[in-house]
Design a protein around this motif. Structure first.
Motif, PDB file in Angstrom:
ATOM      1  N   VAL A 121      19.840  10.994  10.908  1.00  0.00           N
ATOM      2  CA  VAL A 121      18.641  11.245  11.717  1.00  0.00           C
ATOM      3  C   VAL A 121      17.400  11.271  10.847  1.00  0.00           C
ATOM      4  N   LEU A 122      17.481  11.955   9.711  1.00  0.00           N
ATOM      5  CA  LEU A 122      16.327  12.030   8.815  1.00  0.00           C
ATOM      6  C   LEU A 122      15.965  10.670   8.238  1.00  0.00           C
ATOM      7  N   ARG A 123      16.973   9.852   7.970  1.00  0.00           N
ATOM      8  CA  ARG A 123      16.684   8.508   7.434  1.00  0.00           C
ATOM      9  C   ARG A 123      15.982   7.650   8.484  1.00  0.00           C
ATOM     10  N   PHE A 124      16.341   7.820   9.757  1.00  0.00           N
ATOM     11  CA  PHE A 124      15.633   7.094  10.809  1.00  0.00           C
ATOM     12  C   PHE A 124      14.169   7.541  10.850  1.00  0.00           C
ATOM     13  N   LEU A 125      13.938   8.848  10.835  1.00  0.00           N
ATOM     14  CA  LEU A 125      12.571   9.365  10.864  1.00  0.00           C
ATOM     15  C   LEU A 125      11.798   8.940   9.611  1.00  0.00           C
ATOM     16  N   GLN A 126      12.495   8.894   8.487  1.00  0.00           N
ATOM     17  CA  GLN A 126      11.865   8.441   7.252  1.00  0.00           C
ATOM     18  C   GLN A 126      11.424   6.980   7.369  1.00  0.00           C
ATOM     19  N   GLY A 127      12.240   6.168   8.022  1.00  0.00           N
ATOM     20  CA  GLY A 127      11.881   4.767   8.236  1.00  0.00           C
ATOM     21  C   GLY A 127      10.682   4.621   9.153  1.00  0.00           C
ATOM     22  N   VAL A 128      10.656   5.407  10.240  1.00  0.00           N
ATOM     23  CA  VAL A 128       9.516   5.367  11.156  1.00  0.00           C
ATOM     24  C   VAL A 128       8.235   5.704  10.412  1.00  0.00           C
ATOM     25  N   ALA A 129       8.270   6.770   9.602  1.00  0.00           N
ATOM     26  CA  ALA A 129       7.086   7.173   8.842  1.00  0.00           C
ATOM     27  C   ALA A 129       6.734   6.147   7.767  1.00  0.00           C
ATOM     28  N   GLY A 130       7.761   5.603   7.094  1.00  0.00           N
ATOM     29  CA  GLY A 130       7.526   4.632   6.028  1.00  0.00           C
ATOM     30  C   GLY A 130       6.947   3.325   6.524  1.00  0.00           C
ATOM     31  N   ALA A 131       7.129   3.047   7.823  1.00  0.00           N
ATOM     32  CA  ALA A 131       6.578   1.810   8.384  1.00  0.00           C
ATOM     33  C   ALA A 131       5.060   1.788   8.321  1.00  0.00           C
ATOM     34  N   ALA A 132       4.429   2.961   8.259  1.00  0.00           N
ATOM     35  CA  ALA A 132       2.963   3.018   8.218  1.00  0.00           C
ATOM     36  C   ALA A 132       2.414   2.252   7.028  1.00  0.00           C
ATOM     37  N   GLY A 133       3.046   2.401   5.875  1.00  0.00           N
ATOM     38  CA  GLY A 133       2.548   1.729   4.680  1.00  0.00           C
ATOM     39  C   GLY A 133       2.542   0.225   4.821  1.00  0.00           C
ATOM     40  N   ALA A 134       3.655  -0.330   5.321  1.00  0.00           N
ATOM     41  CA  ALA A 134       3.770  -1.779   5.433  1.00  0.00           C
ATOM     42  C   ALA A 134       2.822  -2.359   6.467  1.00  0.00           C
ATOM     43  N   VAL A 135       2.810  -1.774   7.682  1.00  0.00           N
ATOM     44  CA  VAL A 135       2.034  -2.365   8.765  1.00  0.00           C
ATOM     45  C   VAL A 135       0.534  -2.192   8.537  1.00  0.00           C
ATOM     46  N   VAL A 136       0.113  -1.029   8.043  1.00  0.00           N
ATOM     47  CA  VAL A 136      -1.316  -0.814   7.821  1.00  0.00           C
ATOM     48  C   VAL A 136      -1.804  -1.627   6.635  1.00  0.00           C
ATOM     49  N   ALA A 137      -0.987  -1.771   5.605  1.00  0.00           N
ATOM     50  CA  ALA A 137      -1.402  -2.576   4.448  1.00  0.00           C
ATOM     51  C   ALA A 137      -1.710  -4.011   4.864  1.00  0.00           C
ATOM     52  N   ARG A 138      -0.839  -4.608   5.684  1.00  0.00           N
ATOM     53  CA  ARG A 138      -1.099  -5.977   6.147  1.00  0.00           C
ATOM     54  C   ARG A 138      -2.355  -6.038   6.999  1.00  0.00           C
ATOM     55  N   ALA A 139      -2.553  -5.039   7.849  1.00  0.00           N
ATOM     56  CA  ALA A 139      -3.732  -5.020   8.714  1.00  0.00           C
ATOM     57  C   ALA A 139      -5.011  -4.868   7.894  1.00  0.00           C
ATOM     58  N   VAL A 140      -4.971  -4.058   6.843  1.00  0.00           N
ATOM     59  CA  VAL A 140      -6.144  -3.885   5.979  1.00  0.00           C
ATOM     60  C   VAL A 140      -6.509  -5.205   5.313  1.00  0.00           C
ATOM     61  N   VAL A 141      -5.489  -5.927   4.840  1.00  0.00           N
ATOM     62  CA  VAL A 141      -5.761  -7.233   4.233  1.00  0.00           C
ATOM     63  C   VAL A 141      -6.395  -8.174   5.253  1.00  0.00           C
ATOM     64  N   ARG A 142      -5.895  -8.151   6.494  1.00  0.00           N
ATOM     65  CA  ARG A 142      -6.479  -8.988   7.548  1.00  0.00           C
ATOM     66  C   ARG A 142      -7.918  -8.568   7.844  1.00  0.00           C
ATOM     67  N   ASP A 143      -8.211  -7.260   7.770  1.00  0.00           N
ATOM     68  CA  ASP A 143      -9.571  -6.778   8.006  1.00  0.00           C
ATOM     69  C   ASP A 143     -10.549  -7.309   6.961  1.00  0.00           C
ATOM     70  N   LEU A 144     -10.080  -7.404   5.725  1.00  0.00           N
ATOM     71  CA  LEU A 144     -10.995  -7.654   4.605  1.00  0.00           C
ATOM     72  C   LEU A 144     -11.007  -9.086   4.102  1.00  0.00           C
ATOM     73  N   PHE A 145      -9.940  -9.839   4.369  1.00  0.00           N
ATOM     74  CA  PHE A 145      -9.831 -11.185   3.799  1.00  0.00           C
ATOM     75  C   PHE A 145      -9.360 -12.173   4.865  1.00  0.00           C
ATOM     76  N   GLN A 146      -9.700 -13.443   4.645  1.00  0.00           N
ATOM     77  CA  GLN A 146      -9.246 -14.513   5.525  1.00  0.00           C
ATOM     78  C   GLN A 146      -8.856 -15.721   4.696  1.00  0.00           C
ATOM     79  N   GLY A 147      -8.047 -16.600   5.297  1.00  0.00           N
ATOM     80  CA  GLY A 147      -7.726 -17.890   4.691  1.00  0.00           C
ATOM     81  C   GLY A 147      -7.145 -17.777   3.301  1.00  0.00           C
ATOM     82  N   ASP A 148      -7.633 -18.609   2.381  1.00  0.00           N
ATOM     83  CA  ASP A 148      -7.115 -18.630   1.013  1.00  0.00           C
ATOM     84  C   ASP A 148      -7.341 -17.315   0.290  1.00  0.00           C
ATOM     85  N   ASP A 149      -8.446 -16.610   0.626  1.00  0.00           N
ATOM     86  CA  ASP A 149      -8.669 -15.298   0.020  1.00  0.00           C
ATOM     87  C   ASP A 149      -7.543 -14.340   0.382  1.00  0.00           C
TER      88      ASP A 149
END
Length: 418
Positions: A121-149
């Protein structure tokens, strides 16, 4: 406007895309986002060498302890679907800080688990919480950069984050020499706490208030429906997910194949894993060197073709019965090198055409499908009469997926022409 790399910059200050961002600013952004995205792979892989010890201490079966790995993968998939839309509605920093804090807490709780059920159960909750790093990191890159950048930045980011699967099993094994299996989770908790501080001090908000979108269930369903009906999004996501399935098939099956069919030791397998991870890192950096010289779709096609050649040859050797370890290792290294081209270019291809306001939802959907496809595809390698993966079954799955990935790319290319 203050640079996000400046210590005096207010974390609440919103930052906008900038083509004049300093090298120091970009390096700091790579560090912060790299640490965030590396947390998931570390949480997945670091405790693997301790499975026998965990089984004995918790009085569990090997299958039950294996479910702790399944649980965190499921949590990572579900968490991205939840956190992505939240980051579109409330900004990137808030959901990210909450997710990192919860990951720290669940990592500490894993140290004190009384039985395997609580651990799962704790590992499932850990995965849910850990997903924040991956999904937000990609979104931040999309916010700040486009194309080849964006591709260039993803290539730099990949160099940092790919050290995680390279080092995690080796670090986990070394930690067992100095302490019990729980030590791995203390290390995860410390790393997550460091991530919290880095975000709090040096990652300002990247999504302007005017671009945020609070979505109710109907609006969210509408956004997701729009995304899944868009071939320019779905086809590169399929390319990415299928390629991840090819990669995860190797990760989940080659330990058994190398030790049981070729007779190498666990330590020998660990070094082969490390060398192949270095090949993947080399691919990401080779891709970065081609940015500005070769367009994104051609770099992606190059990676897909290299992957198909590698796993197609591997299948031919496996079926003919002449495969030797050095041949298999070389072809797997080539496959990993090709993934270094596929991942960043497919990611940018999927996100680049989406509005900033839905970047979090798009990133979440992409990440969730990536884990779902990866897990489902990898399981197919074990669908043999013996119930265990073999070189042939592994190669069949990887080659089939490589073909499907290339077909998804062709669909993407046709949709752009249309």
């Amino acid at each position: 406007m203050q640079s996000p790399s400046s210590p005096s910059a207010s974390p609440e200050q919103e930052i906008r895309p900038s083509s004049t961002r300093s090298r120091k600013s970009i390096a700091l952004l790579v560090l912060v986002l790299g640490v965030l995205t590396a947390t998931g792979p570390l949480a997945t892989d670091m405790y693997l060498p301790a499975f026998p010890q965990i089984t004995q201490e918790l009085g569990a079966t090997e299958g039950q302890v294996g479910l702790t790995l399944t649980a965190i993968m499921l949590g990572l998939s579900v968490g991205q679907l939840v956190i992505g839309p939240m980051s579109d509605a409330w900004g990137r920093r808030g959901p990210l800080l909450v997710g990192v804090a919860l990951f720290t807490v669940t990592s500490v709780l894993c140290v004190f688990v009384p039985n395997v059920t609580v651990f799962i159960v704790l590992r499932f909750l850990q995965g849910v919480a850990g997903a924040a790093g991956a999904v937000v990191a990609r979104a931040v890159v999309r916010d700040l950069f486009q194309g080849d950048d964006a591709v260039r930045f993803f290539s730099r980011l990949a160099l940092v984050m790919m050290l995680a699967p390279l080092l995690a099993p080796l670090v986990g094994a070394q930690l067992l020499l100095v302490g019990p299996w729980q030590l791995s989770f203390w290390v995860l908790a410390a790393m997550s706490a460091l991530s919290f501080v880095l975000v709090l001090l040096w990652l300002p908000e990247s999504l302007p208030r005017e671009a945020r979108r609070i979505q109710g269930p109907r609006q969210l369903a509408s956004t997701v429906g729009t995304l899944v009906r868009d071939p320019k999004f779905v086809s590169p996501v399929l390319t990415l997910g299928l390629s991840f399935g090819m990669l995860f098939t190797y990760v989940s099956a080659f330990s058994f194949v190398s030790q049981n069919e070729f007779g190498i030791s666990p330590q020998g397998y660990g070094w082969l894993f490390a060398v192949n991870s270095l090949a993947m890192m080399a691919g990401t950096q080779g891709n970065g060197l081609l940015v500005g010289r070769v367009d994104t779709s051609r770099r992606l096609l190059l990676g897909l073709l290299l992957a198909l050649v590698a796993v197609g040859t591997l299948l031919a050797l496996a079926l003919s019965g002449v495969a030797q370890l050095w041949m298999v290792s070389g072809l797997l290294a080539l496959m990993m090198f090709s993934v270094g081209f596929i991942m960043p270019n497919a990611t940018v291809s999927a996100l680049d055409g989406q509005p900033v306001a839905v970047a979090g939802t798009a990133s979440a959907l992409m990440g969730s499908l990536q884990f779902a496809l990866g897990g489902a595809i990898a399981a197919m390698a074990g669908m043999t009469p013996s119930g265990e993966a073999s070189l042939v079954s592994m190669a069949v799955v990887m080659a089939s997926v490589a073909v499907l990935s290339l077909l998804a790319f062709v669909w993407s290319a046709r949709s752009k022409v249309g």
